[in-house]
Design a protein around this motif. Structure first.
Motif, PDB file in Angstrom:
ATOM      1  N   THR A  52       0.813  -1.222   0.000  1.00  0.00           N
ATOM      2  CA  THR A  52       0.000   0.000   0.000  1.00  0.00           C
ATOM      3  C   THR A  52       0.843   1.267   0.000  1.00  0.00           C
ATOM      4  OG1 THR A  52      -1.738  -1.172   1.210  1.00  0.00           O
ATOM      5  CG2 THR A  52      -1.846   1.231   1.228  1.00  0.00           C
ATOM      6  N   PHE A  53       1.917   1.270   0.796  1.00  0.00           N
ATOM      7  CA  PHE A  53       2.672   2.511   1.013  1.00  0.00           C
ATOM      8  C   PHE A  53       4.072   2.499   0.396  1.00  0.00           C
ATOM      9  CE2 PHE A  53      -0.428   2.255   4.486  1.00  0.00           C
ATOM     10  CZ  PHE A  53      -1.069   3.484   4.333  1.00  0.00           C
ATOM     11  N   GLY A  54       4.519   1.351  -0.081  1.00  0.00           N
ATOM     12  CA  GLY A  54       5.814   1.291  -0.747  1.00  0.00           C
ATOM     13  C   GLY A  54       6.974   0.999   0.185  1.00  0.00           C
ATOM     14  N   ASN A  55       8.150   0.747  -0.401  1.00  0.00           N
ATOM     15  CA  ASN A  55       9.333   0.396   0.378  1.00  0.00           C
ATOM     16  C   ASN A  55       9.915   1.561   1.176  1.00  0.00           C
ATOM     17  OD1 ASN A  55       9.352  -2.312  -0.416  1.00  0.00           O
ATOM     18  ND2 ASN A  55      10.470  -1.844  -2.295  1.00  0.00           N
ATOM     19  N   GLY A  56       9.414   2.772   0.909  1.00  0.00           N
ATOM     20  CA  GLY A  56       9.907   3.948   1.634  1.00  0.00           C
ATOM     21  C   GLY A  56       9.559   3.947   3.110  1.00  0.00           C
ATOM     22  N   VAL A  57       8.650   3.063   3.530  1.00  0.00           N
ATOM     23  CA  VAL A  57       8.277   3.007   4.952  1.00  0.00           C
ATOM     24  C   VAL A  57       9.045   1.901   5.688  1.00  0.00           C
ATOM     25  CG1 VAL A  57       5.995   3.992   4.550  1.00  0.00           C
ATOM     26  CG2 VAL A  57       6.274   1.499   4.527  1.00  0.00           C
ATOM     27  N   LEU A  58      10.081   1.355   5.036  1.00  0.00           N
ATOM     28  CA  LEU A  58      10.856   0.278   5.654  1.00  0.00           C
ATOM     29  C   LEU A  58      12.199   0.779   6.187  1.00  0.00           C
ATOM     30  CD1 LEU A  58      10.411  -2.685   3.136  1.00  0.00           C
ATOM     31  CD2 LEU A  58       9.186  -2.287   5.296  1.00  0.00           C
ATOM     32  N   ASN A  59      12.644   0.178   7.288  1.00  0.00           N
ATOM     33  CA  ASN A  59      14.021   0.330   7.743  1.00  0.00           C
ATOM     34  C   ASN A  59      14.908  -0.591   6.915  1.00  0.00           C
ATOM     35  OD1 ASN A  59      13.556   2.155  10.002  1.00  0.00           O
ATOM     36  ND2 ASN A  59      12.559   0.423  11.009  1.00  0.00           N
ATOM     37  N   GLU A  60      16.212  -0.460   7.076  1.00  0.00           N
ATOM     38  CA  GLU A  60      17.148  -1.291   6.308  1.00  0.00           C
ATOM     39  C   GLU A  60      16.971  -2.775   6.602  1.00  0.00           C
ATOM     40  OE1 GLU A  60      21.190  -0.095   6.628  1.00  0.00           O
ATOM     41  OE2 GLU A  60      20.837   1.914   5.814  1.00  0.00           O
ATOM     42  N   ASP A  61      16.542  -3.103   7.832  1.00  0.00           N
ATOM     43  CA  ASP A  61      16.381  -4.515   8.196  1.00  0.00           C
ATOM     44  C   ASP A  61      15.028  -5.082   7.787  1.00  0.00           C
ATOM     45  OD1 ASP A  61      14.712  -3.262   9.994  1.00  0.00           O
ATOM     46  OD2 ASP A  61      15.673  -4.080  11.796  1.00  0.00           O
ATOM     47  N   GLY A  62      14.215  -4.277   7.088  1.00  0.00           N
ATOM     48  CA  GLY A  62      12.926  -4.762   6.612  1.00  0.00           C
ATOM     49  C   GLY A  62      11.769  -4.519   7.551  1.00  0.00           C
ATOM     50  N   THR A  63      12.046  -4.013   8.757  1.00  0.00           N
ATOM     51  CA  THR A  63      10.966  -3.676   9.693  1.00  0.00           C
ATOM     52  C   THR A  63      10.319  -2.365   9.262  1.00  0.00           C
ATOM     53  OG1 THR A  63      12.533  -2.554  11.159  1.00  0.00           O
ATOM     54  CG2 THR A  63      12.054  -4.887  11.623  1.00  0.00           C
ATOM     55  N   ILE A  64       9.113  -2.131   9.770  1.00  0.00           N
ATOM     56  CA  ILE A  64       8.393  -0.903   9.437  1.00  0.00           C
ATOM     57  C   ILE A  64       9.026   0.279  10.164  1.00  0.00           C
ATOM     58  CG2 ILE A  64       6.174   0.302   9.563  1.00  0.00           C
ATOM     59  CD1 ILE A  64       6.101  -2.014   7.605  1.00  0.00           C
ATOM     60  N   ASN A  65       9.305   1.329   9.425  1.00  0.00           N
ATOM     61  CA  ASN A  65       9.779   2.581  10.016  1.00  0.00           C
ATOM     62  C   ASN A  65       8.549   3.361  10.459  1.00  0.00           C
ATOM     63  OD1 ASN A  65      10.561   5.348  10.334  1.00  0.00           O
ATOM     64  ND2 ASN A  65      12.425   4.937   9.172  1.00  0.00           N
ATOM     65  N   ARG A  66       8.262   3.294  11.751  1.00  0.00           N
ATOM     66  CA  ARG A  66       7.024   3.877  12.267  1.00  0.00           C
ATOM     67  C   ARG A  66       6.972   5.392  12.076  1.00  0.00           C
ATOM     68  NH1 ARG A  66       4.130   0.608  15.986  1.00  0.00           N
ATOM     69  NH2 ARG A  66       3.767   2.322  17.446  1.00  0.00           N
ATOM     70  N   ALA A  67       8.144   6.041  12.170  1.00  0.00           N
ATOM     71  CA  ALA A  67       8.176   7.500  11.988  1.00  0.00           C
ATOM     72  C   ALA A  67       7.830   7.868  10.545  1.00  0.00           C
ATOM     73  CB  ALA A  67       9.548   8.046  12.365  1.00  0.00           C
ATOM     74  N   ALA A  68       8.410   7.136   9.593  1.00  0.00           N
ATOM     75  CA  ALA A  68       8.141   7.419   8.180  1.00  0.00           C
ATOM     76  C   ALA A  68       6.678   7.161   7.847  1.00  0.00           C
ATOM     77  CB  ALA A  68       9.048   6.562   7.296  1.00  0.00           C
ATOM     78  N   LEU A  69       6.150   6.058   8.364  1.00  0.00           N
ATOM     79  CA  LEU A  69       4.744   5.733   8.113  1.00  0.00           C
ATOM     80  C   LEU A  69       3.842   6.767   8.787  1.00  0.00           C
ATOM     81  CD1 LEU A  69       2.778   3.751   6.815  1.00  0.00           C
ATOM     82  CD2 LEU A  69       2.953   2.325   8.872  1.00  0.00           C
TER      83      LEU A  69
END
Length: 202
Positions: A52-69
């Motif tokens: 839905t939101f793209g890879n831009g909401v991911l950290n380098e380790d593949g977890t969700i970057n909560r701040a970006a989301l």
């Protein structure tokens, strides 16, 4: 099993209140922790968020970057609704599973701490609502300090939730957290003595 829904606004002090209740003997389920659990890599919600939101909401380790989301969804109500449509059903399943297990174990008292308890329409999950209350000015100041936000960003996040005054009207118990942390803890201990140990639910 008695289930208390503990809620409030962002930066109102819910986690602190829950910690005091846990120290007094309550079993606490943290909906925020469930929200983190259901979006771990490999979980269906994690895949849906990326789609839905793209890879831009991911950290380098593949977890969700909560701040970006968070930056995306707090600025766009439609995006927030899309995220909630992904996460809320997953959180609900995990919450019901956890509550069922606690019932099976014979647990007497559970505090279900959820910032969006009312907004997400899951009040049926709890027997009563307790609200940790702060006024708008205090809420903005604490959120800015806690998360390093500008006043504009803090107000944007607060505006995404139901106003505190409305939440307070729906509460059976209101915990006033406009003062010092020690004062809130004292209030909670008094409520615990009267309401939990005394068995007064009226």
């Amino acid at each position: 099993m008695r289930v208390i829904g503990l809620t409030g606004g962002i930066a109102s002090g819910k986690s602190t209140a829950a910690r005091v209740l846990a120290e007094l003997g309550a079993v606490v389920i943290d909906a925020d922790q469930l929200a983190r659990d259901v979006v771990r890599p490999g979980e269906p919600a994690h895949r849906e968020i990326i789609a839905t939101f793209g890879n831009g909401v991911l950290n380098e380790d593949g977890t969700i970057n909560r701040a970006a989301l968070g930056n995306i969804v707090f600025a766009d109500p439609a995006a927030r609704k899309r995220l909630e449509a992904i996460t809320h059903p997953a959180i609900a399943r995990q919450a019901e599973k956890t509550l069922a297990e606690l019932r099976r174990q014979g647990t007497r008292l559970v505090v279900y701490m959820a910032p969006l308890l009312i907004e997400a329409g899951v009040t049926s999950r709890v027997d009563e609502i307790w609200v940790v209350y702060v006024d708008r000015e205090t809420q903005v100041r604490r959120l800015m300090q806690r998360d390093g936000l500008s006043e504009t960003d803090a107000l944007q996040r607060i505006a995404s939730q139901m106003p505190m005054e409305e939440k307070r009207e729906l509460a059976r118990v209101v915990i006033d957290n406009r003062g010092a942390e020690a004062e809130m803890a004292r209030q909670i201990r008094e409520i615990w003595e009267r309401d939990i140990l005394g068995g007064n639910r009226g």
